[in-house]
Design a protein around this motif. Sequence first.
Motif, PDB file in Angstrom:
ATOM      1  N   UNK A  98       0.837  -1.198   0.000  1.00  0.00           N
ATOM      2  CA  UNK A  98       0.000   0.000   0.000  1.00  0.00           C
ATOM      3  C   UNK A  98       0.874   1.251   0.000  1.00  0.00           C
ATOM      4  N   UNK A  99       0.414   2.236  -0.749  1.00  0.00           N
ATOM      5  CA  UNK A  99       1.038   3.557  -0.783  1.00  0.00           C
ATOM      6  C   UNK A  99       2.536   3.502  -1.123  1.00  0.00           C
ATOM      7  N   UNK A 100       2.886   2.939  -2.278  1.00  0.00           N
ATOM      8  CA  UNK A 100       4.306   2.951  -2.669  1.00  0.00           C
ATOM      9  C   UNK A 100       4.688   4.283  -3.295  1.00  0.00           C
ATOM     10  N   UNK A 105       4.122   7.616  -7.000  1.00  0.00           N
ATOM     11  CA  UNK A 105       3.095   8.404  -6.293  1.00  0.00           C
ATOM     12  C   UNK A 105       1.712   8.274  -6.904  1.00  0.00           C
ATOM     13  N   UNK A 106       1.638   7.919  -8.186  1.00  0.00           N
ATOM     14  CA  UNK A 106       0.344   7.813  -8.848  1.00  0.00           C
ATOM     15  C   UNK A 106      -0.366   6.490  -8.558  1.00  0.00           C
ATOM     16  N   UNK A 107       0.307   5.599  -7.833  1.00  0.00           N
ATOM     17  CA  UNK A 107      -0.265   4.287  -7.533  1.00  0.00           C
ATOM     18  C   UNK A 107      -0.647   4.226  -6.055  1.00  0.00           C
ATOM     19  N   UNK A 108      -1.875   3.761  -5.785  1.00  0.00           N
ATOM     20  CA  UNK A 108      -2.346   3.639  -4.407  1.00  0.00           C
ATOM     21  C   UNK A 108      -2.003   2.286  -3.803  1.00  0.00           C
ATOM     22  N   UNK A 109      -1.967   1.248  -4.639  1.00  0.00           N
ATOM     23  CA  UNK A 109      -1.752  -0.096  -4.103  1.00  0.00           C
ATOM     24  C   UNK A 109      -1.269  -1.022  -5.208  1.00  0.00           C
ATOM     25  N   UNK A 110      -0.389  -1.950  -4.821  1.00  0.00           N
ATOM     26  CA  UNK A 110       0.060  -3.005  -5.730  1.00  0.00           C
ATOM     27  C   UNK A 110      -0.161  -4.337  -5.025  1.00  0.00           C
TER      28      UNK A 110
END
Length: 264
Positions: A98-100, A105-110
Motif C-alpha cells: 500500500x502507498x508505494x 506516487x500515482x499508484x495507491x496499491x500493488x
Amino acid sequence: MLVKAKSRPLSSLEQRRVFGERLKLTVLFLVFLGVVASIVYLIFLSAFFKVKSIQFSGDGVLSQPDITAFLEKRLGSYPSKAIFNPDRIFFWSNLDIKKPRDIFPEIAEIKVQRSLFSRSVTIAVTEREKFGVWCEGSCFWIDKEGIAFSSAPETDGTLVSFVKVSNGMDTKLGDQVLQGDELSNFLKSVQLIQDLGISVMGFSVEDIKLKEIVAMTTLGPKIYFSLLVDPYFAKETIQNIKSGPDWRKLSYINLTVAGRVYKK
C-alpha cells in the motif's frame, strides 16, 4: 608388563557381512545424492517451476517493466528469496503493498498473487483517482487521501475541488497535503458544497496555520470552513439561507466555530 592381544582375523563370512553393510551405506548415500540433485534440478533448472506468465490487471497500468523491477528488488531483499531467480515461481510471494508513493506516487496499491499450479503471477495495480487540484507553490492532482500524485495545470472556473494555498510553502510530488481530521473535514466541506448544489470557482487558503479554508462561490457569499470542524452541523441552515432572498447580498458565511453560523 601387559601384552596387547592381537585381533582375530575376520572370517570370510564376517568379511562379506562388513562389505555388504558398506555397500548398502554407499548405495543409500548415492541414492540420497541423486534425490537431492533431482530436487535441485527440478526447482532451479527445469521448466517445471519456471514462471509461465506475469500478467497485469487494472485500468491504465503505468510502466509495467518499472513496476516489475520494483517488485523484483523488493522480493530479492528477503533472505528466503535470495536463492531463487525471478523466473522461478518460488521467488514470487503474495504481496499487498500500500502507498508505494516514494517510487510511484500515482499508484495507491500493488497486489501480487502467484499460482503454483499454473505457474503464473498476477500484478494488480490500483491507481489514484483524481479528486481535485491543490496549488501550494506547484499544482498537483490530489486524491481523497490527500496525496499529491501528478502535476496539474492551475485552473479556475467551477472546479469545486480546486484549492489555492498562499502560505509561501511548496508542495512536492508524493506529499500528503492534509491528513487525519483536517483531511476528513476538508473532504466533508467539498461534499457539503456539492450536496447543497452551490457553484464555486474553487477554494482558497491564505494561511494553513489558521486551519481555515474559504469556498469562493460564483453567485453568493464566501463560505469559511475550519479544517478542525465537521461542517455538516450547518447543512440545514445554509440550505435555508441559500433559498432565501439574501443569498446574493451576503458577503460571507462563517462556519469555523462548531455549532454556530455567522453571516454578514
